[in-house]
Motif scaffolding. Structure first.
Motif, PDB file in Angstrom:
ATOM      1  N   GLU A  44     -39.795  79.090  10.648  1.00 52.13           N
ATOM      2  CA  GLU A  44     -39.385  78.331  11.830  1.00 52.13           C
ATOM      3  C   GLU A  44     -38.237  79.032  12.555  1.00 52.13           C
ATOM      4  OE1 GLU A  44     -38.418  74.355  10.628  1.00 52.13           O
ATOM      5  OE2 GLU A  44     -40.512  73.792  10.374  1.00 52.13           O
ATOM      6  N   THR A  97     -39.648  81.976  14.365  1.00 50.02           N
ATOM      7  CA  THR A  97     -40.382  81.514  15.543  1.00 50.02           C
ATOM      8  C   THR A  97     -39.416  81.222  16.691  1.00 50.02           C
ATOM      9  OG1 THR A  97     -42.181  80.612  14.212  1.00 50.02           O
ATOM     10  CG2 THR A  97     -41.920  79.717  16.448  1.00 50.02           C
ATOM     11  N   CYS A  98     -38.303  80.555  16.384  1.00 46.14           N
ATOM     12  CA  CYS A  98     -37.299  80.271  17.416  1.00 46.14           C
ATOM     13  C   CYS A  98     -36.702  81.562  17.966  1.00 46.14           C
ATOM     14  CB  CYS A  98     -36.189  79.382  16.842  1.00 46.14           C
ATOM     15  SG  CYS A  98     -36.724  77.690  16.495  1.00 46.14           S
ATOM     16  N   GLU A 112     -38.104  84.479  18.072  1.00 45.96           N
ATOM     17  CA  GLU A 112     -39.123  85.136  18.897  1.00 45.96           C
ATOM     18  C   GLU A 112     -39.241  84.453  20.251  1.00 45.96           C
ATOM     19  OE1 GLU A 112     -40.419  87.975  18.586  1.00 45.96           O
ATOM     20  OE2 GLU A 112     -39.839  88.373  16.526  1.00 45.96           O
TER      21      GLU A 112
END
Length: 176
Positions: free
Chosen positions: A107, A110-111, A113
């Motif tokens: 997670e 993902t943030c 990115e």
């Protein structure tokens, strides 16, 4: 069996090898799989850029609707560890995970990115990178980027406090 107690500060300041060993021991004792190491971004494929306060404000505008990404962005305004030539600021992904209350390293990545993507839109350059990763579970950013995030945070807090003070002053009726 012998036990020891370490403070969070002691663990945070321990050498990387010691922190990794502690992490492995904790994961093993909890019966969890250790997080996979982050992939290193090849320097020839992209480059970290030093972001200005205006760049960070633009990134914030792009990710404003995704609270976890906003939290990760401002987490990188904390002081990190600077090393290398040219210098980069490093932040442990596990610390980012802990401070932002995300559920797993995936997670957090993902943030990060999403933030990288937002910067490419702000700069209108697909080769720029807000952050990179190393094989030891660290996020890497330019020192100026960290300073710009901290400055934006301080500016936002000052504006918020000023607005609250004006609001409070407006509620106080003058004595007559």
């Amino acid at each position: 069996m012998t036990g020891i107690t370490l403070t969070a500060e002691q663990i945070r300041n321990a050498p990387a090898a010691v922190r990794q060993w502690i992490e492995q021991e904790v994961f093993t004792s909890l019966g969890l799989a250790a997080p996979r190491a982050a992939v290193t971004i090849p320097p020839q494929a992209s480059h970290l850029v030093a972001c200005s306060v205006e760049d960070i404000a633009g990134v914030l505008e792009h990710i404003r609707g995704v609270l976890p990404a906003v939290n990760v962005l401002f987490e990188l305004g904390r002081p990190g560890i600077s090393f290398g030539q040219p210098a980069v600021m490093t932040f442990r992904l596990m610390d980012i995970l802990h401070h932002t209350r995300l559920h797993d390293v995936g997670e957090a990545i993902t943030c990060l990115e999403m933030i990288n993507q937002a910067l490419t839109e702000v700069k209108k350059d697909p080769s720029v990178r807000f952050c990179g990763f190393d094989n030891e579970g660290h996020c890497l950013i330019a020192p100026q980027t960290q300073a710009s995030i901290a400055t934006l945070w301080q500016t936002m807090m000052q504006r918020q406090q000023a607005a609250q003070a004006r609001e409070a002053a407006g509620r106080v009726a003058p004595a007559a």
